[in-house]
Design an enzyme around this catalytic site. Sequence first.
Site, PDB file in Angstrom:
ATOM      1  N   ASP A   1       0.796  -1.072   0.300  1.00  0.00           N
ATOM      2  CA  ASP A   1       0.191   0.010  -0.118  1.00  0.00           C
ATOM      3  C   ASP A   1       0.631   1.513  -0.622  1.00  0.00           C
ATOM      4  OD1 ASP A   1      -2.363  -1.548  -0.189  1.00  0.00           O
ATOM      5  OD2 ASP A   1      -1.839  -1.616   1.744  1.00  0.00           O
ATOM      6  N   ILE A   2       1.748   1.045   1.003  1.00  0.00           N
ATOM      7  CA  ILE A   2       2.614   2.577   1.038  1.00  0.00           C
ATOM      8  C   ILE A   2       3.382   3.313  -0.702  1.00  0.00           C
ATOM      9  CG2 ILE A   2       2.735   2.261   3.277  1.00  0.00           C
ATOM     10  CD1 ILE A   2       5.931   1.566   2.585  1.00  0.00           C
TER      11      ILE A   2
END
Lengths: 456, 98
Positions: free
Chosen positions: A386-387
């Site tokens: 996600d990052i």
Amino acid sequence: MVDLWVQLAYLIAAALFILSLKWMNEVRTARLGNWAGTIGMAIAVVATLGKPEIHSFLWIGVALVLGTAIGTPMALLMPMTAVPQRTALSHAFGALAAGLVGTAEYYLRGSSLGAGATAILCAEVLLGFLTFTGSLLAFGKLHEILPTRPILYPGRHFVSFAVLGLAILTALWLAFVPTAHGVLFGFFIVLALLFGVLLVLPIGGADMPTVISILNAYAGLSASFMGFLLNNKLLILAGALDGSSGLILSIQMCKAMNRSFLNVLFGAVGHVVETAAPHRDGRSIQGYTPQEASTIFEGARSVVIVPGYGMAAAQAQHVVKEFTDRLSSRGVDVKFGIHPVAGRMPGHMNVLLAEADVSYDRLVEMEQINPLFPETDVAIVVGANDITNPAARTRPESPLYGMPILEVDKAKTILFIKRSLATGFSGVDNDLFYLPKTMMVFGDAKKILNELIAAL
Amino acid sequence: MEPQIDWLTNLYVFVLASFLGLELIHKVSRLLHTPLMSLTNAISSIALVGSLLLAGSGDSLIAVILGTAAITASSINAVGGFLITDRILRMFRKKNGR
């Protein structure tokens, strides 16, 4: 006279605690800072034992020996990957102590306490016990004794608020109705313990950095409130320092996810995990072998590695270091891009890489590394998802939209090492997978990196 | 134990210490956030002081039992917290050369 000496000793301990946080601001002085804290604590304990009020030492001795005997192996033997769980467990113990002391105070002198004193005692006990159960639950999730996904049930917001509301009402009753007695206080303790469980139950793995920070703040505040009751300035100060530290860390974690406190605690992301299956719009992903992937390092001058929780889970930090050395020996410039919420607690990735003996000047914060991606030949994502998702910049409808990310997509080529095709914690598909410049390699991070090292 | 709470002085200390904490923590490098948390966690085991006063008073059985449990819990926290912070910090090294 003795009391004056004790107060002076407390003042020295307080100064040492402040210096300890000050020296913690950079690596050069950090160990000195930890020593200042240790000595401050030792002074505080010895000074307290010198107080005339203390006249039985047997059980104190037993308890101190027992605590040291349990605490020492916990600190020295635990592997570095287990630091988040150890921290959670430690929060639980500290908070339990505050809760127990508050409880004894109430039963010993509850009738002589005024309304204000009872209220602050209740605040101490509430924070102490909710942090106790909340941290134990966090420990269970981090240690994977319990499921790490958010545990959700219908009406959970209502139940949580009802329990908290009831606890506050009970506390007010205890404070303002002098006839209140022990049974009601026992009920109050049960509510506090229960609320701690309800608070952490819906929290998933990736939100742990925020929650651990909040629990850290609560444990500190609880100790600080105990200081109010005992008129002990050292307790108030040390607790307030801890409280502000937890507060700042949790705010920073929230900012790094572009979410509010309440959003983390009451888990909007949990919903996404339940409902949104990634729609791939007919796009397909091609996996490569490590041998094929090794070709992208031909002629590469600069590499940025982006680690995530997957690196910790696979215990891959040592192989990552080996891989880094291999690249360095070919003259490649290797850096690490560290996202503030990568891992399970603030700073988690830095500790693991430091353990693997990666020089800390290679660990670069998000804001500093992002401008470097356009000149980066290969960005390697190890166990993160996600990052790095560019949807945070480009898709306003995405739950990740607005979250600061590591701009891996701007690198010239991307090597994405991933256990499986599953989505990240948010349940959102990652656009990076479909870029023509991305090479996906599926499998265990350790194994893949070893094969890459061999192929280079 | 003092029966009366000195509210004003206590609030002074609390407010000033909180502001000081906010200032100090803001300056801590993100690199060190894990050891920072284990350090502040160890410092919060200052609850040990209250636990000692309780167990040492010998006032009653309840004080001894709860006090002893509280000392055990907070000393686990203190000893473990400072030790592991040092262990973590020892690993942070800067290599010269490459």
